[in-house]
Design an enzyme around this catalytic site. Structure first.
Site: not given
Length: 323
Positions: A128, A130, A279, A296
């Site tokens: 996917h 983000d 990723h 993150r």
């Protein structure tokens, strides 16, 4: 942009070295302390390397939450999420913390193993970008490791520009004009009876119609904009045709030669272009019982456009800049 842009920029920045780690994607940057105030030349060298290599890695960094946010601000506007995980730090709304065993265990009434199995029930489902269902997915992500397992827990990225370039010319011409629906929760396998995650998805639907091939706003590259987690169906063709085409394109996108795998250590930082990569979070550490805590920060992105400049279209639950 030439293939040596990131390296050439670094060569003109004293003390910085950009060392590619795979043929199509990934470079390690040394000679930079991200906790310090970086001058414009260093920022330009890092930006150039990210655009060239799609994901760059730093090791043995001393960043805290404030330092990670300050570093991110040199490259764009950090996203402030309205909802974050329970492990995320108060006072730093830009930082989202993922602590696997804290966040996933018991979430929506499922233990970690079941949660992952229902979300990743095929080999390609975990890949996917983000927040890809949004009308304006993040431009980049900066991920910092605090606690990692002694083994396992690696992350893998794939270069979607290289994947597009690797298609044959007739296939590139075919996919250039297609658009595809991206939707939160696509492919989730519900539990028998009442399922609180299904109710959550119905109450928080997010979907957009994105180009299957998007133009990168900075490099001009054509990006094969597919992933295994958000993509629902190619518009204007049958579901059977769409499934076959998307399976073929996703297999192309994650061919080993277009990927890089990173072994995390405490203090490691990965900075990737979320517009040009997908990723795969690790799936080999849940049974080990070791903690894995990551922080993150995402940078606000723009609305994708296709090869003719036509932008993505919102379907439901998404507004530009509204997180």
């Amino acid at each position: 942009m030439t293939t040596d842009t990131g390296t050439a920029q670094a060569e003109h920045t004293p003390g910085i070295e950009v060392k590619p780690v795979a043929g199509h994607i990934g470079a390690e940057i040394t000679g930079v302390d991200l906790a310090e105030e970086l001058d414009d030349a260093v920022v330009a060298a890092i930006r150039s390397a990210v655009l060239r290599w799609k994901v760059v890695f730093f090791r043995e960094q001393r960043l805290d939450h404030a330092g990670q946010v300050a570093f991110a601000r040199r490259f764009g506007e950090p996203v402030v999420l309205r909802k974050r995980g329970s492990a995320s730090p108060p006072g730093f709304p830009e930082v989202e913390t993922t602590a696997d065993r804290l966040e996933l265990g018991g979430k929506f009434g499922m233990e970690q193993d079941e949660w992952l199995q229902r979300r990743r029930h095929t080999l390609l489902r975990g890949w996917h970008c983000d927040h890809g269902a949004r009308i304006d997915p993040p431009a980049a992500t900066i991920l910092r490791a605090e606690t990692v397992p002694p083994y396992g827990g690696d992350t893998t990225w794939s270069n979607l520009a290289a994947a597009y370039a690797g298609l044959s010319a007739p296939v590139r011409e075919f996919v250039d004009g297609l658009r595809v629906e991206h939707r939160l929760g696509v492919g989730y396998q519900s539990r028998p009876g009442d399922d609180s995650y299904v109710r959550h998805l119905l109450d928080h639907q997010v979907a957009s119609l994105h180009p299957l091939v998007r133009l990168h706003p900075e490099t001009g590259e054509r990006i094969l904009y597919v992933n295994g987690y958000y993509v629902e169906q190619i518009a204007d063709i049958s579901r059977a045709e769409s499934t076959a085409i998307l399976d073929m394109l996703l297999e192309q996108a994650v061919r080993p030669e277009y990927t890089v795998r990173f072994r995390w250590e405490p203090g490691s930082v990965a900075f990737w272009d979320n517009r040009a990569t997908i990723h795969l979070a690790p799936g080999d550490n849940a049974h080990l019982g070791f903690p894995r805590t990551m922080h993150r920060v995402m940078l606000a992105g723009d609305v994708p456009v296709d090869v003719n400049g036509k932008p993505s279209e919102p379907i439901v639950g998404t507004e530009v800049g509204r997180w």
